[in-house]
Design a protein around this motif. Structure first.
Motif, PDB file in Angstrom:
ATOM      1  N   LYS A  14      -3.995  12.780   0.310  1.00 16.55           N
ATOM      2  CA  LYS A  14      -3.749  11.370   0.631  1.00 16.55           C
ATOM      3  C   LYS A  14      -2.320  11.199   1.155  1.00 16.55           C
ATOM      4  O   LYS A  14      -2.077  10.469   2.109  1.00 16.55           O
ATOM      5  CB  LYS A  14      -3.976  10.504  -0.601  1.00 16.55           C
ATOM      6  N   GLY A  15      -1.388  11.901   0.535  1.00 20.60           N
ATOM      7  CA  GLY A  15       0.004  11.831   0.965  1.00 20.60           C
ATOM      8  C   GLY A  15       0.201  12.378   2.367  1.00 20.60           C
ATOM      9  O   GLY A  15       0.957  11.814   3.166  1.00 20.60           O
ATOM     10  N   ILE A  16      -0.498  13.465   2.674  1.00 16.10           N
ATOM     11  CA  ILE A  16      -0.399  14.034   4.021  1.00 16.10           C
ATOM     12  C   ILE A  16      -0.918  13.035   5.050  1.00 16.10           C
ATOM     13  O   ILE A  16      -0.309  12.846   6.110  1.00 16.10           O
ATOM     14  CB  ILE A  16      -1.171  15.376   4.095  1.00 16.10           C
ATOM     15  N   ASP A  18      -1.095   9.683   4.713  1.00 21.08           N
ATOM     16  CA  ASP A  18      -0.153   8.554   4.803  1.00 21.08           C
ATOM     17  C   ASP A  18       1.102   8.952   5.569  1.00 21.08           C
ATOM     18  O   ASP A  18       1.597   8.185   6.407  1.00 21.08           O
ATOM     19  CB  ASP A  18       0.220   8.055   3.410  1.00 21.08           C
ATOM     20  N   PHE A  19       1.628  10.126   5.286  1.00 18.54           N
ATOM     21  CA  PHE A  19       2.837  10.591   5.969  1.00 18.54           C
ATOM     22  C   PHE A  19       2.592  10.709   7.470  1.00 18.54           C
ATOM     23  O   PHE A  19       3.405  10.247   8.283  1.00 18.54           O
ATOM     24  CB  PHE A  19       3.279  11.941   5.400  1.00 18.54           C
ATOM     25  N   THR A  20       1.464  11.298   7.841  1.00 19.54           N
ATOM     26  CA  THR A  20       1.142  11.495   9.259  1.00 19.54           C
ATOM     27  C   THR A  20       0.966  10.163   9.978  1.00 19.54           C
ATOM     28  O   THR A  20       1.494   9.965  11.077  1.00 19.54           O
ATOM     29  CB  THR A  20      -0.134  12.351   9.405  1.00 19.54           C
ATOM     30  N   ILE A  21       0.236   9.254   9.349  1.00 21.19           N
ATOM     31  CA  ILE A  21       0.030   7.926   9.957  1.00 21.19           C
ATOM     32  C   ILE A  21       1.361   7.196  10.082  1.00 21.19           C
ATOM     33  O   ILE A  21       1.650   6.578  11.107  1.00 21.19           O
ATOM     34  CB  ILE A  21      -0.986   7.109   9.144  1.00 21.19           C
ATOM     35  N   GLY A  22       2.179   7.265   9.032  1.00 25.57           N
ATOM     36  CA  GLY A  22       3.487   6.618   9.070  1.00 25.57           C
ATOM     37  C   GLY A  22       4.382   7.194  10.154  1.00 25.57           C
ATOM     38  O   GLY A  22       5.083   6.465  10.858  1.00 25.57           O
ATOM     39  N   LYS A  23       4.345   8.507  10.299  1.00 33.00           N
ATOM     40  CA  LYS A  23       5.153   9.173  11.321  1.00 33.00           C
ATOM     41  C   LYS A  23       4.679   8.772  12.717  1.00 33.00           C
ATOM     42  O   LYS A  23       5.476   8.483  13.606  1.00 33.00           O
ATOM     43  CB  LYS A  23       5.035  10.693  11.130  1.00 33.00           C
ATOM     44  N   PHE A  24       3.355   8.750  12.895  1.00 31.52           N
ATOM     45  CA  PHE A  24       2.768   8.438  14.195  1.00 31.52           C
ATOM     46  C   PHE A  24       3.025   6.989  14.611  1.00 31.52           C
ATOM     47  O   PHE A  24       3.299   6.714  15.775  1.00 31.52           O
ATOM     48  CB  PHE A  24       1.262   8.720  14.156  1.00 31.52           C
ATOM     49  N   THR A  25       2.942   6.073  13.636  1.00 26.00           N
ATOM     50  CA  THR A  25       3.106   4.644  13.943  1.00 26.00           C
ATOM     51  C   THR A  25       4.552   4.172  13.827  1.00 26.00           C
ATOM     52  O   THR A  25       4.849   3.035  14.180  1.00 26.00           O
ATOM     53  CB  THR A  25       2.233   3.790  13.019  1.00 26.00           C
ATOM     54  N   GLY A  26       5.426   5.020  13.314  1.00 23.79           N
ATOM     55  CA  GLY A  26       6.814   4.614  13.145  1.00 23.79           C
ATOM     56  C   GLY A  26       7.047   3.780  11.890  1.00 23.79           C
ATOM     57  O   GLY A  26       8.083   3.159  11.738  1.00 23.79           O
ATOM     58  N   ASN A  27       6.077   3.775  10.975  1.00 25.88           N
ATOM     59  CA  ASN A  27       6.181   3.019   9.731  1.00 25.88           C
ATOM     60  C   ASN A  27       6.888   3.883   8.688  1.00 25.88           C
ATOM     61  O   ASN A  27       6.289   4.732   8.048  1.00 25.88           O
ATOM     62  CB  ASN A  27       4.777   2.618   9.260  1.00 25.88           C
ATOM     63  N   LYS A  28       8.184   3.642   8.509  1.00 27.18           N
ATOM     64  CA  LYS A  28       8.993   4.464   7.607  1.00 27.18           C
ATOM     65  C   LYS A  28       8.547   4.317   6.150  1.00 27.18           C
ATOM     66  O   LYS A  28       8.614   5.269   5.373  1.00 27.18           O
ATOM     67  CB  LYS A  28      10.474   4.103   7.735  1.00 27.18           C
ATOM     68  N   VAL A  36       6.165  10.903  -1.144  1.00 28.40           N
ATOM     69  CA  VAL A  36       6.125  10.773  -2.605  1.00 28.40           C
ATOM     70  C   VAL A  36       4.777  11.239  -3.145  1.00 28.40           C
ATOM     71  O   VAL A  36       4.707  11.958  -4.148  1.00 28.40           O
ATOM     72  CB  VAL A  36       6.422   9.315  -3.033  1.00 28.40           C
ATOM     73  N   GLU A  37       3.697  10.864  -2.480  1.00 32.47           N
ATOM     74  CA  GLU A  37       2.364  11.276  -2.912  1.00 32.47           C
ATOM     75  C   GLU A  37       2.195  12.793  -2.816  1.00 32.47           C
ATOM     76  O   GLU A  37       1.580  13.408  -3.698  1.00 32.47           O
ATOM     77  CB  GLU A  37       1.286  10.582  -2.083  1.00 32.47           C
ATOM     78  N   ILE A  38       2.734  13.392  -1.781  1.00 33.81           N
ATOM     79  CA  ILE A  38       2.669  14.848  -1.640  1.00 33.81           C
ATOM     80  C   ILE A  38       3.386  15.518  -2.811  1.00 33.81           C
ATOM     81  O   ILE A  38       2.862  16.454  -3.430  1.00 33.81           O
ATOM     82  CB  ILE A  38       3.267  15.301  -0.292  1.00 33.81           C
ATOM     83  N   THR A  39       4.567  15.033  -3.132  1.00 34.17           N
ATOM     84  CA  THR A  39       5.347  15.607  -4.232  1.00 34.17           C
ATOM     85  C   THR A  39       4.640  15.403  -5.571  1.00 34.17           C
ATOM     86  O   THR A  39       4.537  16.337  -6.375  1.00 34.17           O
ATOM     87  CB  THR A  39       6.753  14.985  -4.276  1.00 34.17           C
ATOM     88  N   ASN A  40       4.147  14.184  -5.822  1.00 27.63           N
ATOM     89  CA  ASN A  40       3.457  13.912  -7.080  1.00 27.63           C
ATOM     90  C   ASN A  40       2.197  14.773  -7.219  1.00 27.63           C
ATOM     91  O   ASN A  40       1.905  15.292  -8.296  1.00 27.63           O
ATOM     92  CB  ASN A  40       3.089  12.433  -7.195  1.00 27.63           C
ATOM     93  N   GLY A  41       1.452  14.907  -6.146  1.00 32.52           N
ATOM     94  CA  GLY A  41       0.252  15.735  -6.177  1.00 32.52           C
ATOM     95  C   GLY A  41       0.572  17.189  -6.461  1.00 32.52           C
ATOM     96  O   GLY A  41      -0.127  17.852  -7.237  1.00 32.52           O
TER      97      GLY A  41
END
Length: 67
Positions: A14-16, A18-28, A36-41
């Motif tokens: 899920k973190g991957i 979210d991170f990818t979508i955020g990176k692609f859309t520019g949503n920091k 954070v989700e990647i680290t927690n997982g």
């Protein structure tokens, strides 16, 4: 695979996403949430591995390569 390990992997995936979508859309914020989700997982998965190794009685339970 036990429940804790599965939950950790699911959170990482899920973190991957979210991170990818955020990176692609520019949503920091979404990008940071993904990190954070990647680290927690990863931490959940590592804890499950540690618990497995303790149950098995291995010499070094913190070493994920123990069988």
């Amino acid at each position: 695979m036990d429940k804790d390990k599965v939950e950790g992997v699911k959170e990482q995936l899920k973190g991957i996403a979210d991170f990818t979508i955020g990176k692609f859309t520019g949503n920091k914020d979404l990008e940071l949430k993904g990190q954070v989700e990647i680290t927690n997982g990863s931490n959940k998965k590592d804890l499950a591995d540690f618990k497995d190794n303790v149950k098995k009685g291995v010499d070094d339970p913190d070493n994920p390569s123990n069988e």
